[in-house]
Design a protein around this motif. Structure first.
Motif, mmCIF file in Angstrom:
data_model
loop_
_atom_site.group_PDB
_atom_site.id
_atom_site.type_symbol
_atom_site.label_atom_id
_atom_site.label_comp_id
_atom_site.label_asym_id
_atom_site.label_seq_id
_atom_site.Cartn_x
_atom_site.Cartn_y
_atom_site.Cartn_z
ATOM 1 N N ARG A 15 0.731 -1.300 -0.018
ATOM 2 C CA ARG A 15 -0.117 0.175 0.047
ATOM 3 C C ARG A 15 0.940 1.344 -0.053
ATOM 4 N N GLU A 16 0.348 2.399 -0.602
ATOM 5 C CA GLU A 16 1.003 3.492 -0.672
ATOM 6 C C GLU A 16 1.002 4.214 0.603
ATOM 7 N N GLU A 17 0.164 4.053 1.671
ATOM 8 C CA GLU A 17 0.341 4.591 2.836
ATOM 9 C C GLU A 17 1.529 3.741 3.866
ATOM 10 N N ASP A 18 1.740 2.803 3.547
ATOM 11 C CA ASP A 18 2.764 1.751 4.243
ATOM 12 C C ASP A 18 4.175 2.444 3.889
ATOM 13 N N SER A 19 4.140 2.652 2.455
ATOM 14 C CA SER A 19 5.462 3.144 1.746
ATOM 15 C C SER A 19 5.857 4.458 2.211
ATOM 16 N N LEU A 20 4.862 5.403 2.414
ATOM 17 C CA LEU A 20 4.845 6.751 2.917
ATOM 18 C C LEU A 20 5.412 6.611 4.269
ATOM 19 N N ILE A 21 5.050 5.897 5.489
ATOM 20 C CA ILE A 21 5.441 5.893 6.516
ATOM 21 C C ILE A 21 6.751 5.362 6.990
ATOM 22 N N ASN A 22 7.125 4.399 5.934
ATOM 23 C CA ASN A 22 8.537 3.774 5.903
ATOM 24 C C ASN A 22 9.667 5.139 5.348
ATOM 25 N N CYS A 23 9.018 6.125 4.856
ATOM 26 C CA CYS A 23 9.972 7.254 4.551
ATOM 27 C C CYS A 23 9.954 8.215 5.511
ATOM 28 N N SER A 24 8.973 8.296 6.359
ATOM 29 C CA SER A 24 9.061 9.435 7.280
ATOM 30 C C SER A 24 9.349 9.090 8.487
ATOM 31 N N MET A 25 9.753 7.748 9.005
ATOM 32 C CA MET A 25 10.136 7.340 10.353
ATOM 33 C C MET A 25 10.765 6.044 10.251
ATOM 34 N N ILE A 26 11.922 5.852 11.229
ATOM 35 C CA ILE A 26 12.774 4.737 11.358
ATOM 36 C C ILE A 26 11.958 3.430 11.845
ATOM 37 N N GLN A 27 10.947 3.527 12.577
ATOM 38 C CA GLN A 27 10.310 2.605 13.192
ATOM 39 C C GLN A 27 8.758 2.746 12.558
ATOM 40 N N PRO A 28 8.446 2.130 11.545
ATOM 41 C CA PRO A 28 7.003 2.603 10.871
ATOM 42 C C PRO A 28 6.009 2.031 11.799
ATOM 43 N N LYS A 29 4.738 2.810 11.962
ATOM 44 C CA LYS A 29 3.426 2.361 12.587
ATOM 45 C C LYS A 29 2.587 2.228 11.568
ATOM 46 N N PRO A 30 1.686 1.272 11.793
ATOM 47 C CA PRO A 30 0.662 1.243 10.803
ATOM 48 C C PRO A 30 -0.246 2.242 10.660
ATOM 49 N N PRO A 31 -0.951 2.486 9.551
ATOM 50 C CA PRO A 31 -1.682 3.815 9.368
ATOM 51 C C PRO A 31 -3.021 3.538 10.227
ATOM 52 N N LYS A 32 -3.452 4.660 10.714
ATOM 53 C CA LYS A 32 -4.410 4.803 11.438
ATOM 54 C C LYS A 32 -5.750 4.411 10.722
ATOM 55 N N VAL A 33 -6.722 3.737 11.235
ATOM 56 C CA VAL A 33 -7.995 3.181 10.832
ATOM 57 C C VAL A 33 -9.133 3.962 11.474
#
Length: 624
Positions: A416-434
């Motif tokens: 998903r595009e949201e998961d890839s964007l979080i990987n670019c903004s933080m070292i320890q990615p978190k799942p997008p909010k639902v």
């Protein structure tokens, strides 16, 4: 009767058991507590007594005798009268009809102002003083108290003058009361005659309410000491200038004592002590690694000296030494005297008229630009020099720093595009909010649209697909219907995921899908031909979000066709003909709007004829 019953029993001699004491006993035994019931009908006995026959009411009354306290339970109690208004008020809140003084006049005090004259001995400047007092009369118990306000440096012990108590009249016949206290009268309290010259507003109002007229206020008398004390205070505050004779006498006394004459510097110091002009300035340091430095300039009017402090901002990186120039005279031009201790020429230092906002001054070879001053400085220049320093104010605010923000890399299509964007903004990615509220509300809700592929290929014309839109997470899935001998296998055409609409660049929304719309999914153009009943009902239930599913909005769209004769036909109008007429009038209807008109304003056609849109009904709904 007892004998006849005894003869009729089958066991003679046993009927007396429990009803008669045995023979040979002393008579101290317990009383008989057994009871017996007479068998048979007593009607004959009633007839022999010739009394009235018992009724049901009599038997019910006789049955009440078995209940203890039957007289109290079944006796009608007399009706109690309604409580009076006084009984509804608690006892501790009742007021008597004639309230006593301690209740009627609680916390009510009459205040009078008066004075008495007291002799002063062994004073050359005065022989008597007027001492002013406040007389308080407490009406709740008829007591009085007096208080003398304290006066600074009066030399007398002032304050409470008379404790609260009942005061006897001078004749000793009764205590002093409100009738004895009047403005303009005199009363004698313990040998002191007090003249009453005024009262407060409550006291005057109280006497007016009781029909008693009080004379107007009398002016406050002053003795010689009060007059001289006020004059002395006015002179100390500088409110009254000294007379010429006093000034001449003052100078003569200084000459006679050998004191030197007051020079201009001392006069300047006396008049301008603690008066400081405050300016804001900056210096642009053009040396390597230099920057702009801000200063606070203090000009002391008492001795024409200058003090300059640095004004560092937080985290400026400079040493915390605020002193840039120690307080002292600031020269306009620096010079070195040939002989140490030689007097310099006067007029080479900066004076107040040399400081102008918007101009610069020279401070030991540094050019300081003055860009602002405080309100007191602005007022000083406006009052004494008629100079408006606000006209030359400079704007030294720095432009906001714009930080360049790196744009995230484009999505590579994996995950998903949201998961890839979080990987670019933080070292320890978190799942997008639902959106939990939306997930709980629309779980299981699926909007289905049937479509066909319109890519121009002959082999794809027969293919039928279903677009499923999931309201819980705004995801889209496409399934292909199996058609016999079509050459294509039915099943999943596009997996369930969030798909971007190439026309808008955003994710697909439910408003992007309607009958007659062509969308591109998986690089294939799909034209929506119809929707299921559940989907149509959901869209019609939310007309504010989907105007093409609102019957009223669709009916108003065809209002320009009201003059067409075919719209007045009671048999209705074919959908294709309605679209042609609307297009000729400049109104382009989508297929979903035609479906909405058919669902709400449609009539069944003839044999093997499609349904028609009833024009009069639609126009009537639009005009209402």
């Amino acid at each position: 009767m007892a004998m006849s019953m005894a003869k009729s029993t089958s066991l003679p001699g046993l009927w007396k058991m429990g009803t008669e004491k045995p023979r040979g006993l002393t008579g101290n035994e317990k009383k008989v507590t057994l009871a017996f019931k007479v068998g048979g009908d007593l009607g004959s006995a009633v007839d022999r007594k010739k009394g009235p026959a018992s009724t049901k009411e009599h038997r019910e009354l006789a049955g009440l005798l078995k209940t203890a306290g039957w007289r109290m339970m079944y006796t009608e109690q007399p009706e109690e009268p309604p409580p009076a208004e006084e009984e509804m008020i608690p006892r501790n809140m009742r007021h008597p009809r004639e309230a006593p003084a301690w209740l009627k006049h609680d916390k009510q005090v009459l205040r009078f102002y008066g004075f008495f004259q007291e002799t002063v001995t062994e004073r050359p400047d005065e022989n008597a003083r007027y001492r002013h007092v406040s007389i308080m009369f407490h009406m709740e118990d008829g007591t009085m108290s007096m208080h003398e306000p304290k006066v600074e440096n009066s030399g007398l012990a002032q304050g409470p003058f008379l404790k609260r108590q009942k005061v006897m009249r001078q004749d000793g016949m009764a205590y002093l009361g409100p009738d004895d206290l009047k403005v303009g009268q005199e009363i004698t309290i313990y040998g002191r005659t007090i003249h009453i010259n005024g009262c407060d507003r409550f006291t005057r109002w109280f006497f007016e309410q009781n029909g008693i007229w009080l004379p107007p206020e009398e002016p406050v008398v002053e003795d010689q000491w009060q007059k001289s004390y006020k004059l002395k205070k006015m002179i100390e505050r500088g409110e009254m200038p000294l007379s010429r004779a006093s000034v001449d006498a003052k100078h003569l006394a200084k000459y006679m004592s050998g004191a030197p004459h007051v020079d201009m510097k001392f006069t300047q110091f006396a008049l301008n002590e603690r008066k400081v002009l405050r300016f804001k300035a900056y210096w642009d340091d053009h040396t390597p690694y230099g920057a702009r430095i801000y200063f606070i300039i203090h000009y002391f009017l008492a001795d024409n000296t200058v003090e300059i402090n640095e004004a560092h901002c937080r985290n400026s990186g400079r040493d915390s030494y605020p002193m840039f120039m120690k307080r002292g005279p600031l020269s306009k031009k620096n010079q070195v005297l040939a002989v140490p201790g030689l007097l310099a020429a006067e007029g080479q230092i900066y004076y107040p008229h040399d400081f102008r906002v918007g101009q610069s001054i020279n401070v030991w070879g540094r050019k300081l630009v003055i860009y602002d001053c405080d309100d007191a400085t602005q007022k000083f220049y406006k009052q004494y020099m008629d100079i408006d320093q606000r006209e030359g104010c400079l704007d030294v605010s720095e432009k906001p720093v714009t930080h360049l923000k790196l744009t995230p890399p484009p999505h590579n299509g994996v995950g998903r595009e949201e998961d890839s964007l979080i990987n670019c903004s933080m070292i320890q990615p978190k799942p997008p909010k639902v959106d939990l509220e939306k997930l709980m509300l629309y779980t299981g809700e699926v909007m289905r649209f049937e479509c066909q592929m319109v890519n121009g290929e002959p082999e794809d014309e027969m293919r039928r697909l279903v677009i499923a839109y999931y309201l819980a997470d705004d995801e889209v899935a496409v399934f292909e219907e199996p058609i016999r001998n079509s050459g294509h296998m039915g099943g999943r055409f596009s997996e369930k995921r969030r798909i971007k609409n190439p026309a808008t660049g955003e994710y697909f929304k439910l408003s992007d899908l309607f009958v007659g719309q062509t969308v591109v999914i998986a690089a294939q153009p799909l034209r929506i031909t119809r929707a299921d009943e559940h989907c149509l009902q959901y869209l019609e239930a939310h007309p504010e979000e989907f105007p093409y599913a609102s019957p009223l909005a669709c009916a108003r769209r065809i209002l320009p066709l009201a003059a067409e004769p075919e719209m007045q036909d009671e048999k209705g109008l074919e959908p294709d003909r309605l679209k042609d007429l609307a297009a000729a009038a400049g109104v382009y209807l989508v297929d979903h709007e035609v479906v909405t008109l058919l669902r709400h304003f449609g009539v069944a056609g003839g044999d093997n004829q499609p349904p028609r849109v009833l024009g009069p009904l639609a126009l009537q709904c639009a005009q209402s």
